[in-house]
Design an enzyme around this catalytic site. Structure first.
Site, PDB file in Angstrom:
ATOM      1  N   VAL A 182      45.913  17.605  29.239  1.00  0.00           N
ATOM      2  CA  VAL A 182      46.084  18.132  27.884  1.00  0.00           C
ATOM      3  C   VAL A 182      46.464  19.614  27.983  1.00  0.00           C
ATOM      4  O   VAL A 182      47.576  20.015  27.679  1.00  0.00           O
ATOM      5  CB  VAL A 182      44.814  17.941  27.029  1.00  0.00           C
ATOM      6  CG1 VAL A 182      45.010  18.587  25.651  1.00  0.00           C
ATOM      7  CG2 VAL A 182      44.500  16.463  26.865  1.00  0.00           C
ATOM      8  N   GLU A 211      48.546  53.728  46.541  1.00  0.00           N
ATOM      9  CA  GLU A 211      48.884  55.008  47.170  1.00  0.00           C
ATOM     10  C   GLU A 211      49.367  54.800  48.590  1.00  0.00           C
ATOM     11  O   GLU A 211      50.380  55.362  48.998  1.00  0.00           O
ATOM     12  CB  GLU A 211      47.678  55.943  47.155  1.00  0.00           C
ATOM     13  CG  GLU A 211      47.983  57.304  47.755  1.00  0.00           C
ATOM     14  CD  GLU A 211      46.818  58.270  47.682  1.00  0.00           C
ATOM     15  OE1 GLU A 211      46.859  59.303  48.383  1.00  0.00           O
ATOM     16  OE2 GLU A 211      45.849  58.005  46.930  1.00  0.00           O
ATOM     17  N   CYS A 239      49.453  51.761  30.906  1.00  0.00           N
ATOM     18  CA  CYS A 239      50.430  51.269  31.900  1.00  0.00           C
ATOM     19  C   CYS A 239      51.360  50.248  31.259  1.00  0.00           C
ATOM     20  O   CYS A 239      52.492  50.084  31.679  1.00  0.00           O
ATOM     21  CB  CYS A 239      49.735  50.688  33.127  1.00  0.00           C
ATOM     22  SG  CYS A 239      49.247  48.951  32.996  1.00  0.00           S
ATOM     23  N   LYS A 266      23.155  30.012  28.362  1.00  0.00           N
ATOM     24  CA  LYS A 266      24.159  30.327  29.378  1.00  0.00           C
ATOM     25  C   LYS A 266      23.977  31.757  29.838  1.00  0.00           C
ATOM     26  O   LYS A 266      23.749  32.646  29.023  1.00  0.00           O
ATOM     27  CB  LYS A 266      25.576  30.152  28.820  1.00  0.00           C
ATOM     28  CG  LYS A 266      26.690  30.579  29.799  1.00  0.00           C
ATOM     29  CD  LYS A 266      28.072  30.369  29.211  1.00  0.00           C
ATOM     30  CE  LYS A 266      29.158  30.830  30.174  1.00  0.00           C
ATOM     31  NZ  LYS A 266      30.520  30.586  29.654  1.00  0.00           N
ATOM     32  N   CYS A 317      51.030  31.006  31.975  1.00  0.00           N
ATOM     33  CA  CYS A 317      50.953  30.788  33.427  1.00  0.00           C
ATOM     34  C   CYS A 317      50.342  29.439  33.777  1.00  0.00           C
ATOM     35  O   CYS A 317      50.519  28.946  34.883  1.00  0.00           O
ATOM     36  CB  CYS A 317      50.163  31.908  34.105  1.00  0.00           C
ATOM     37  SG  CYS A 317      48.385  31.865  33.809  1.00  0.00           S
ATOM     38  N   GLU A 353      42.426  23.182  34.129  1.00  0.00           N
ATOM     39  CA  GLU A 353      41.764  22.901  35.404  1.00  0.00           C
ATOM     40  C   GLU A 353      42.778  22.439  36.447  1.00  0.00           C
ATOM     41  O   GLU A 353      42.784  22.920  37.576  1.00  0.00           O
ATOM     42  CB  GLU A 353      40.681  21.845  35.218  1.00  0.00           C
ATOM     43  CG  GLU A 353      39.913  21.501  36.490  1.00  0.00           C
ATOM     44  CD  GLU A 353      39.083  22.652  37.041  1.00  0.00           C
ATOM     45  OE1 GLU A 353      38.818  22.680  38.261  1.00  0.00           O
ATOM     46  OE2 GLU A 353      38.690  23.528  36.244  1.00  0.00           O
ATOM     47  N   ARG A 406      35.492  63.772  50.886  1.00  0.00           N
ATOM     48  CA  ARG A 406      35.257  64.010  49.457  1.00  0.00           C
ATOM     49  C   ARG A 406      33.815  63.672  49.072  1.00  0.00           C
ATOM     50  O   ARG A 406      33.187  64.365  48.266  1.00  0.00           O
ATOM     51  CB  ARG A 406      36.206  63.154  48.621  1.00  0.00           C
ATOM     52  CG  ARG A 406      37.569  63.753  48.446  1.00  0.00           C
ATOM     53  CD  ARG A 406      37.648  64.528  47.142  1.00  0.00           C
ATOM     54  NE  ARG A 406      38.945  65.156  46.985  1.00  0.00           N
ATOM     55  CZ  ARG A 406      39.343  65.748  45.881  1.00  0.00           C
ATOM     56  NH1 ARG A 406      38.545  65.800  44.833  1.00  0.00           N
ATOM     57  NH2 ARG A 406      40.527  66.313  45.810  1.00  0.00           N
ATOM     58  N   GLU A 436      40.446  61.349  37.254  1.00  0.00           N
ATOM     59  CA  GLU A 436      39.278  60.850  37.984  1.00  0.00           C
ATOM     60  C   GLU A 436      37.926  61.388  37.504  1.00  0.00           C
ATOM     61  O   GLU A 436      36.922  60.668  37.580  1.00  0.00           O
ATOM     62  CB  GLU A 436      39.454  61.169  39.479  1.00  0.00           C
ATOM     63  CG  GLU A 436      40.590  60.405  40.123  1.00  0.00           C
ATOM     64  CD  GLU A 436      40.907  60.913  41.521  1.00  0.00           C
ATOM     65  OE1 GLU A 436      40.616  60.194  42.488  1.00  0.00           O
ATOM     66  OE2 GLU A 436      41.446  62.041  41.630  1.00  0.00           O
ATOM     67  N   CYS A 488      43.291  49.893  31.848  1.00  0.00           N
ATOM     68  CA  CYS A 488      43.625  51.307  31.623  1.00  0.00           C
ATOM     69  C   CYS A 488      42.880  51.940  30.460  1.00  0.00           C
ATOM     70  O   CYS A 488      42.379  53.054  30.571  1.00  0.00           O
ATOM     71  CB  CYS A 488      45.117  51.460  31.371  1.00  0.00           C
ATOM     72  SG  CYS A 488      46.185  50.986  32.734  1.00  0.00           S
TER      73      CYS A 488
END
Length: 1367
Positions: A290, A837, A123, A453, A83, A294, A915, A1303, A161
């Site tokens: 290169v 949904e 998935c 870091k 990408c 970025e 819920r 769930e 997943c």
């Protein structure tokens, strides 16, 4: 100073640009410089490579590129992000995609086979990327990789997943020492020749390793053989040859390129430095490129236009790596991966003391992006970008590095790294200059360089704060004196910050504790940040500067101890302080799964592989965006509001209409039918007509010939607004009484007020809980493809949705058509988790308008940033509790008020609130309860369903006050939990009786499995011995009610058709989104007919086959659709029974043929309604759930109290799933839910433009991509990950005695959250803080570190400091 110019001009005419893809030659025509490799691959039909984010952050687009290195005389194989790779950047290379490894027709590659057979694909959208990352690692290593290398190679790949464990298990087999394991004992047909390299991924001779053969001989160096797959599912074999590196590319000489692209873009690839300098002279604003890691972000996401790109990948002068007596010189074009390899070799060859800086750089690179980025990103690109959070720039500065710069005339100058960075994204480079190389001097004896870091996520994440530190010590009169020092921080200013005052404070002073204290005080004056500094987290970032320096002081002191002996260095590091400087080493993930296989019939109960797994690992599985459109097809882009609340004054679309490729633009006035939609209340406009109520609200849609042209046209639409007041938090909504109409709900039991006043209630506590939201981050973005038939008389669509019926309904309504003329089909989803949904239906309605009006196919695929901004997330919640209890910890009364952030439309916010109210007791018996809540209207995009549907938020409030009770009565939270458990026969607050309660059994089994008391003792001992690392543990139970909130939705239909060859086609209303629904349903059908699973097929979900289907949600789909399919199968069996009794048939096929000849109907419609459920909100009583799924989990974590970093050492999860239909799929659901839940409680933070984040524009989402929003990666999986299914616990209320699984496990990840809090409690005790303290989720490094409250946070915050959270 010197000159590098050679006056000779030897630029040759470019040859044709070529590329090999999966062994096939492709000629690249001029005019494609604007395309990425991913766009090209998908345009030529190789759709296995997916677009997940477009910024190199998810790995779904991973491919392997190979090229011949003429210096080393061997092929180089690397995984890259397609990408981000410009198409022409891979000219002259070989690109291999998942389709090139193997396929279902001719056999899978062992890497693909292993992943499929070990349940590593759910998935499937991310799967080809994982396959290619693993394959590239195998092709690039001379010997089989270690498990650590495998995990590191996958750091740039995300999966939402699986929870990663099965992926790691699948690939772990390739870490064995014997190459034969890769090919299941297969060996080459002949012994390898002398010096010939055998590829560990295939067992075949290959050019990817060192070889003695010449280039001429390379043409025939790869001998193929037949490698047999070790798959045991259907015995298929891998019969194709491995695709070798094309010999033609070995013989081909690299040429100068000058190519063009859309919008006047030029792509030039010079071969010598003099060519580069000449181009820089002609095009002063040209961008040297290169890896494009970025610039790709700037052009794609920030919409910056650069007309000229100069690719310097083939310029030898920019790719040098040399060692001399003074240090190492690194060419500006050297890739980060190559730099790391080079420095590792240098360290092996040089004296230990000389390479302190090299070691620091290597360690920092380990956490620098993912493998795909490191493979292409260059040293010079990272430097010249001048990012204030660059991981390497502070180290260059601290290491006394010099940057060598050359101008267009060839004049060379050197400048110190610390003087190179002038301001935000500004460097000391003239328009006629380029960076040539970096020189890093050797460190001297007793000179120490160290890297630091801290990021949100350990792997593949940008820094919040980083640092490079160096100190040079000399001994004078038995004292260590600082001769030179350099302290540099990133992430605390517009550039990497040189701590000048601190450096001055250090030099000339003795290295001791007094110097440490003085330096810490000086640092506070050196690092100055305003309260509204971009990025926020000011207190945290400031505290990190002190923590890092403290770690550095301890580390240097410890190094001196090891080098010089403690008798000469008095400042020895206490053993308890060594935990501050111990380097993190992550052990390999070890998973274990424990379950029975009570097989019923031919398939039910068996751990079968996901039915689409073999298609997914090869990239052959099709998703919505993979559907070809044809030449008439158009792409859509949304016109979105830029204000959270405003009146639309005018819309000027003239710019869009004159934009290239423009085909149409549509607004509210153009809608043929109704402009309002909504799943519960129709309160949302498809296109805003007068008022916009959030940033990202859709105002209109543009269609054009390409996706990029559509987006370009949409950006040219100019909208004028009259800004109105906006509500941007739950707190603001409550103050303003801004609630969605009729959204108040309440439940009660007993007499709360009387109980609070009674003598039985010994203690009362009150508090607030803030709960953050969560982005779904399904890997496949929202996608829909709409077309008309018969001149618009019919409308058809393929969509990525959990609710095809709602698509059908919304589109029909918006177009003014009857539902019978609208068909929605769904093949599979690349993840949904509730986010598809209802919100996906809205986008289908948007795309349908231009498709219907223009009578042309329209595809709408949201970019990741747009998807995250407009499609809604998990609701943030705010809870206020008051709890009464006894001195023993027995809970007597609960008064709870909760609010959720609904956003600008109601969507499903009300049932989600309901819920939360149902489950706000979790598993506890509370005699007196009063809970109520409302849905807040705010000026944000509408929030929506997400795995758990409000249950996790309600339970998290509960577990917060449970832990607080434990602190009040000085008991462990686990004791308080168990003391208050519900039991068989308990009556819940809404009147439902608890039946078949396995809670205590689960809890007892978990305590035994995790050896809780022993681990508690070990953790306490560890905490006593380690000041700066702390461990914590927690056990959490859960109870999840199964059914839809609304009674009418608890119905399911299915169509079962039996064919004369004995195969069965099943169609039902449920959607496959990775959860294995189709596999389970097929198992049910196979077992009922007593036929092999391979004889049952499920193609797609379609509204013209099974009408009026409820969404695939609420964890109830396997129960409902399994039962509906079972009903249809029983009907068919009943019809076949008379024929079957007449004669003994030797096979199902013969029986079916006999029935066919007797004209028996071999098609049946099955139907199922969930019995014995219903609830009345007027009375607050009823039986809302068919049954409950129970579970419990244990977690152990370790935190770094100085930085807030943490890792999960162990997780032990157990669930009662009855008799599982497919235990392997259920285990996968548990692991995936648990890791996703870990993200919610500890990693994933949404940051909106609100009072808490004033540096973000009002109402805008800052965390709108993988760059800023971090879901768990491979590195976040618990080291020990055990999953168990309760045995011998059949559930008579669901099909085949099973239970729902999707769930219920999600909330069990809160065990990690409360284990973190347990560790923080131990840290606070060390600092003298013993009382209750709030900890909001997610428990990010900021919240963990600031809650630890010690001397390094004290200058910036108080012990009760509560970091800001968008709620």
């Amino acid at each position: 100073m010197g000159s590098l110019i050679n006056k000779e001009n030897d630029v040759k005419e470019p040859k044709d640009a070529i590329l090999y893809i999966n062994g096939v030659l492709k000629l690249l025509p001029n005019g494609l410089a604007h395309l990425t490799l991913l766009e090209y691959l998908r345009d030529v039909g190789l759709t296995g490579t997916k677009l997940g984010c477009g910024e190199g952050g998810c790995g779904a687009c991973t491919v392997m590129v190979s090229y011949f290195d003429h210096n080393s005389k061997k092929c180089v194989h690397q995984a890259i992000n397609a990408c981000l790779a410009p198409l022409y950047s891979v000219e002259g290379m070989h690109v291999l995609t998942a389709e090139g490894l193997g396929n279902r027709k001719f056999g899978l590659h062992p890497v693909q086979e292993s992943l499929a057979s070990r349940h590593g694909s759910q998935c499937g959208f991310c799967t080809p990327g994982f396959v290619m990352s693993m394959y590239a690692l195998l092709r690039s290593t001379k010997t089989p990789p270690t498990e650590e290398q495998i995990e590191e190679s996958l750091a740039g790949n995300l999966c939402r997943c699986t929870g990663y464990r099965p992926i790691l298990d699948a690939f772990r087999v390739f870490a064995k020492s014997n190459d034969l394991l890769y090919t299941n004992g297969s060996v080459p047909s002949q012994e390898p020749k002398d010096g010939e390299f055998i590829c560990p991924s295939t067992g075949k001779p290959c050019s990817c390793g060192p070889t003695q053969e010449t280039i001429n001989q390379a043409d025939g160096s790869c001998k193929g053989y037949k490698a047999v797959s070790y798959n045991e599912i259907d015995g298929s074999s891998y019969t194709n040859k491995e695709i070798i590196f094309p010999p033609q590319l070995i013989l081909r000489k690299t040429s100068y390129l000058s190519l063009n692209g859309f919008g006047g873009i030029k792509w030039i690839r010079p071969l010598l430095l003099k060519h580069v300098l000449d181009l820089k002279s002609r095009y002063p604003d040209a961008k040297l490129v290169v890896g494009n890691t970025e610039l790709g972000i700037e052009t794609r996401l920030k919409k910056i236009h650069y007309p000229v790109f100069v690719a310097v990948t083939h310029v030898p002068e920019l790719n040098i790596l040399t060692v001399n007596d003074d240090g190492v010189e690194i060419g500006a074009g050297v890739r980060i991966t190559e730099l790391r390899k080079f420095l590792k070799k240098v360290i092996e060859e040089r004296s230990v003391y000389e390479t302190s800086a090299c070691k620091a750089i290597i360690e920092q690179i380990k956490w620098f992006a993912g493998t795909q980025i490191r493979n292409v990103a260059s040293v010079g690109g990272n430097i010249c970008t001048a990012s204030p959070i660059s991981d390497l720039n502070p180290l260059w500065m601290a290491s006394r590095a010099k940057f060598r710069i050359v101008d267009c005339k060839g004049n060379v100058r050197d400048t110190l790294a610390e003087k190179f960075f002038l301001g935000y994204r500004k460097v000391d480079l003239g328009s006629n200059e380029i960076l040539l190389s970096v020189f890093v001097p050797w460190t001297r004896k007793f000179e120490f360089v160290k890297e630091f870091k801290q990021a949100h996520r350990r792997d593949d994440d940008i820094a919040l704060v980083n640092a490079g530190m160096r100190v040079y010590l000399e001994k004078h009169k038995q004292k260590w004196i600082v001769s030179d020092a350099c302290i540099v921080y990133g992430g605390v200013g517009p550039v990497s910050l040189l701590a000048v005052k601190t450096n001055g404070c250090l030099v000339g002073k003795e290295w001791n504790k007094e110097l440490l204290q003085n330096s810490l005080e000086t640092l506070q004056r050196d690092v100055l940040m305003s309260d509204d500094a971009p990025g926020g987290m000011v207190e945290f970032r400031k505290s990190l500067t002190l923590s890092f320096f403290f770690k550095f002081f301890l580390w240097v002191s410890h190094q001196l101890n090891k080098m010089d002996g403690q008798d000469l260095f008095n400042e020895s590091v206490p053993v308890s302080h060594l935990s501050a400087i111990e380097s993190f080493h992550r052990p390999s993930v070890m998973g274990s799964q424990d379950y029975d296989v009570p097989k019923q019939g031919t398939a039910v109960g068996s751990p079968e592989v996901h039915m689409s797994a073999r298609l997914q690992v090869t990239g052959e599985a099709e998703y919505t965006d993979d559907t070809p459109m044809g030449p008439a097809g158009l792409h859509a882009a949304l016109i979105l509001s830029k204000k959270p609340h405003a009146r639309l004054l005018s819309i000027n679309d003239s710019g869009a209409r004159s934009s290239p490729g423009f085909a149409g633009i549509f607004f509210a006035k153009d809608i043929p039918g109704y402009n309002s939609t909504g799943p519960v209340v129709e309160d949302e406009e498809v296109f805003a007509s007068e008022i916009v109520t959030c940033v990202g609200q859709v105002i209109g849609v543009v269609v054009a010939d390409t996706h990029e042209n559509a987006k370009l046209a949409a950006r040219k639409v100019n909208v004028e607004y009259e800004v109105l007041p906006a509500i941007l938090s739950i707190e603001d909504a409550v103050k303003a009484k801004s609630f969605h109409p009729n959204s108040y709900r309440a439940l009660s039991k007993g007499d709360v007020d009387l109980c609070f006043k009674s003598d039985k209630c010994h203690k009362i506590i009150e508090g607030e809980v803030h709960i953050g939201g969560q982005e779904h981050f399904y890997l496949e973005p929202q996608s829909t493809f709409v077309w008309t038939m018969d001149g618009g008389n019919e409308v058809h669509m393929i969509s990525s949705t959990q609710a095809p019926q709602k698509h059908q309904k919304y589109v029909a309504q918006v177009l003014g058509l009857p539902m019978s003329k609208v068909v929605c089909k769904v093949k599979r989803l690349g993840g949904g988790f509730g986010g598809k949904e209802t919100r996906s239906d809205f986008f289908a309605a948007v795309a349908a308008v231009p498709a219907y009006i223009l009578n042309r196919p329209v595809k709408l695929v949201l970019d990741r940033d747009i998807d995250m901004m407009v499609s809604g997330q998990r609701h943030s919640f705010f809870g206020k509790y008051k709890v009464g209890f006894t001195n023993e910890g027995k809970v007597l009364a609960l008064d709870l008020e909760i609010y959720n952030n609904g956003g600008n439309s109601l969507d499903l916010s009300l049932p989600i609130l309901e819920r939360a109210l149902y489950h706000s007791d979790n598993v506890y018996e509370i005699p007196h309860v009063r809970v109520n809540g409302s849905v807040c209207f705010t000026n944000y995009p509408s929030n929506t369903a997400f795995r758990g549907f409000g249950v996790p938020q309600g339970m998290l409030v509960t577990e917060n006050w449970i832990q607080r009770i434990a602190m009040e009565v000085k008991k462990s939270p686990e004791e308080i939990r168990e003391l208050n458990f519900i039991s068989e026969g308990s009556i819940l607050r809404y009147g439902q009786r608890v039946e078949d309660c396995t809670l205590q059994r689960l809890w007892d089994q978990l305590k035994k499995s995790c050896n809780f008391l022993k681990v508690r003792s070990e953790v306490d001992k560890f905490n006593l011995c380690n000041r700066w690392k702390k461990r914590g543990i927690a056990m959490i139970p859960t109870k999840f009610g199964i059914s839809f909130n609304r009674k009418f939705m608890n119905q399911a239909g299915a169509l079962v058709q039996v064919y004369t060859d004995g195969t069965v086609l099943v169609t039902h209303g449920g959607v496959e989104m990775g959860q294995g629904l189709r596999t389970k349903v097929a198992q049910i059908a196979a077992s009922e007919f007593e036929i092999p699973l391979s004889s049952v097929f499920i193609s797609e979900t379609s509204t013209d086959k099974v009408p009026n289907a409820s969404p695939t949600a609420a964890s109830a789909s396997s129960d409902m659709y399994g039962a509906a399919v079972l009903d249809a199968c029983k009907q068919l069996k009943a019809r076949m029974e008379p024929i079957a009794t007449l004669k003994k048939h030797t096979s199902f096929e013969k029986l079916v043929n006999a029935c066919y000849l007797e004209r028996v109907d071999l098609s049946a419609h099955g139907f199922y309604i969930v019995p014995d459920i219903g609830f009345n909100w007027t009375t607050g009583k009823g039986h809302p759930f068919r049954y409950f799924t129970y579970g419990a989990a244990f977690a152990e974590v370790e935190i770094d109290t100085l930085t807030g970093d943490f890792h999960t050492r162990a997780a032990d999860v157990i669930l009662d799933l009855g008799f599982s239909i497919n235990p392997a799929i259920d285990v996968g659901q548990i692991e995936g839910a648990f890791v996703q839940g870990m993200g919610w409680v500890a990693l994933e933070e949404l940051k909106w433009g609100d009072d808490a984040h004033k540096w973000v524009p009002p109402g805008c989402l800052f965390t709108c991509g993988p760059g800023n929003y971090k879901i768990p990666s491979v590195n976040d999986v618990p080291f020990k990950f055990k999953v168990s299914l309760l045995k011998d616990a059949p559930n008579d209320k669901a099909v085949h005695s099973s239970k729902a699984v999707g769930e219920p496990p999600f909330f069990l990840a809160s065990s990690v959250f409360f284990a973190i809090k347990d560790a923080i409690i131990a840290a606070r005790v060390e600092s003298g803080s013993h009382g209750w303290f709030p900890l909001d989720n997610p428990a990010t490094p900021e919240r963990i570190r600031m809650a630890c409250a010690d001397d390094f946070t004290a200058p910036f915050s108080k012990p009760d400091f509560r970091p800001k959270l968008s709620v």
